[in-house]
Scaffold this motif. Structure first.
Motif, PDB file in Angstrom:
ATOM      1  N   UNK A  96      77.003  53.415  33.356  1.00 33.27           N
ATOM      2  CA  UNK A  96      77.921  52.608  32.551  1.00 33.27           C
ATOM      3  C   UNK A  96      79.299  53.265  32.536  1.00 33.27           C
ATOM      4  N   UNK A  97      80.328  52.473  32.832  1.00 34.20           N
ATOM      5  CA  UNK A  97      81.719  52.917  32.735  1.00 34.20           C
ATOM      6  C   UNK A  97      82.434  51.958  31.787  1.00 34.20           C
ATOM      7  N   UNK A  98      83.161  52.505  30.815  1.00 38.67           N
ATOM      8  CA  UNK A  98      83.896  51.690  29.849  1.00 38.67           C
ATOM      9  C   UNK A  98      85.391  51.909  30.053  1.00 38.67           C
ATOM     10  N   UNK A  99      86.091  50.844  30.437  1.00 35.70           N
ATOM     11  CA  UNK A  99      87.532  50.919  30.670  1.00 35.70           C
ATOM     12  C   UNK A  99      88.248  50.113  29.583  1.00 35.70           C
ATOM     13  N   UNK A 100      89.010  50.780  28.705  1.00 36.35           N
ATOM     14  CA  UNK A 100      89.765  50.033  27.678  1.00 36.35           C
ATOM     15  C   UNK A 100      90.795  49.112  28.328  1.00 36.35           C
ATOM     16  N   UNK A 101      90.964  47.931  27.753  1.00 35.23           N
ATOM     17  CA  UNK A 101      91.979  46.992  28.207  1.00 35.23           C
ATOM     18  C   UNK A 101      93.108  46.978  27.186  1.00 35.23           C
TER      19      UNK A 101
END
Length: 331
Positions: A171-176
């Motif tokens: 899982x990779x979480x990239x803030x927008x």
């Protein structure tokens, strides 16, 4: 120490379903979602000689003597699983949510996060938001044996807007980062309608992912298309295109309906038609579908809200939740 923990629910803007195993373990899923400031809450009061479990939403209370009584039997099983997994001794554990059960807004995932955070605080265990999200997923999917995806737990732990990538189990979480003016305008032009008919998402998930595992080409094609739509949604949010976001919501909903014949209920069809006639720019079911809530980007929010009510649904208030899970001691 008495502890109160809360975590926000979410709007799944695009790509939901691609975070669910086995698709997310075999292929690359992408979800764009945003936490909203409606929260699930867990209060932990250590002490006593028994486990007292209370769900304000379900109107259920259990008093259990000893860890041996924490097995699943269909009553407050998630709360019992949280206590089993944490190893916390006798206590009172009370939960409630700002949204109805089965709303499709990820309330069970938010509750997972609140439960883990509250019980961690009692034990003085510290985790990063990413670690907390993964532990919350393990609580629901493994300890409580409830099938589902991971996006809800990550939205609840992290808060804000994210592009979440589920790549063969990682899982990779990239803030927008949205333009503040566009973020405010988007909030003003979204209407959430709860149909009043909750659904058990685990049953729909079992059917859909069973079809994927059997190699159903329609289901596989729809899941891959939704992952691509999530990439486009991230671009549309960055561009600040309100109508474009609405259009992608509707396209995601069309793909979602390819997954299972029961995805669209009569109540949802009535709601969708009413909002469309009131200037809706696009919308979709929240979460797994097959009941619960729908949300729409609209040109005239008051008119759309009136249309939601005319269709027999309830308008849910919301704002964006910049902050994820919160934990605080109570006196």
């Amino acid at each position: 120490m008495i502890t109160n923990a809360s975590a926000p629910v979410r709007l799944d803007l695009a790509g939901g379903w691609t975070d669910v195993a086995p698709f997310a373990e075999r292929e690359r899923g992408v979800v764009v979602n945003a936490a909203i400031d409606l929260r699930a809450r867990a209060e932990v009061r250590p002490g006593g000689t028994s486990y007292r479990l209370c769900s304000d939403d379900l109107g259920q209370t259990l008093e259990l003597m000893g860890p041996g009584a924490l097995g699943g039997n269909g009553r407050l099983d998630l709360l019992k699983a949280a206590l089993r997994r944490s190893g916390v001794g006798p206590c009172e554990l009370r939960t409630r949510s700002d949204v109805p059960p089965g709303s499709g807004l990820g309330s069970s995932g938010a509750l997972d996060v609140a439960l883990v955070a509250g019980l961690d605080a009692v034990r003085r265990v510290e985790r990063s938001p990413m670690e907390l999200a993964e532990e919350a997923y393990q609580l629901e999917a493994v300890e409580a044996a409830l099938p589902g995806g991971k996006q809800d737990q990550y939205a609840a732990a992290l808060g804000g807007f994210h592009r979440l990538i589920f790549d063969h189990g990682a899982v990779v979480a990239e803030p927008l980062q949205l333009d503040p003016g566009f973020s405010a305008a988007l909030a003003q032009h979204i209407v959430i309608g709860y149909t009043g008919v909750s659904r058990v998402s685990s049953r729909t998930i079992e059917r859909v992912m069973g079809a994927y595992a059997r190699g159903d080409s329609r289901v596989t094609g729809a899941l891959r298309a939704m992952a691509e739509l999530a990439e486009r949604m991230a671009e549309m949010l960055a561009a600040g295109d309100l109508a474009g976001v609405g259009g992608l919501l509707s396209e995601n909903w069309r793909q979602q309906q390819r997954l299972d014949p029961g995805m669209l209920t009569l109540e949802m069809a009535r709601l969708e038609a009413a909002v469309g006639a009131a200037g809706g720019l696009g919308g979709k079911a929240a979460g797994a579908g097959a009941g619960g809530s729908m949300f729409f980007v609209v040109s005239d929010p008051p008119r759309a809200a009136a249309a939601v009510r005319s269709a027999g649904a309830r308008v849910l208030p919301f704002g964006w939740a910049v902050e994820g899970v919160r934990t605080e001691p109570l006196r």
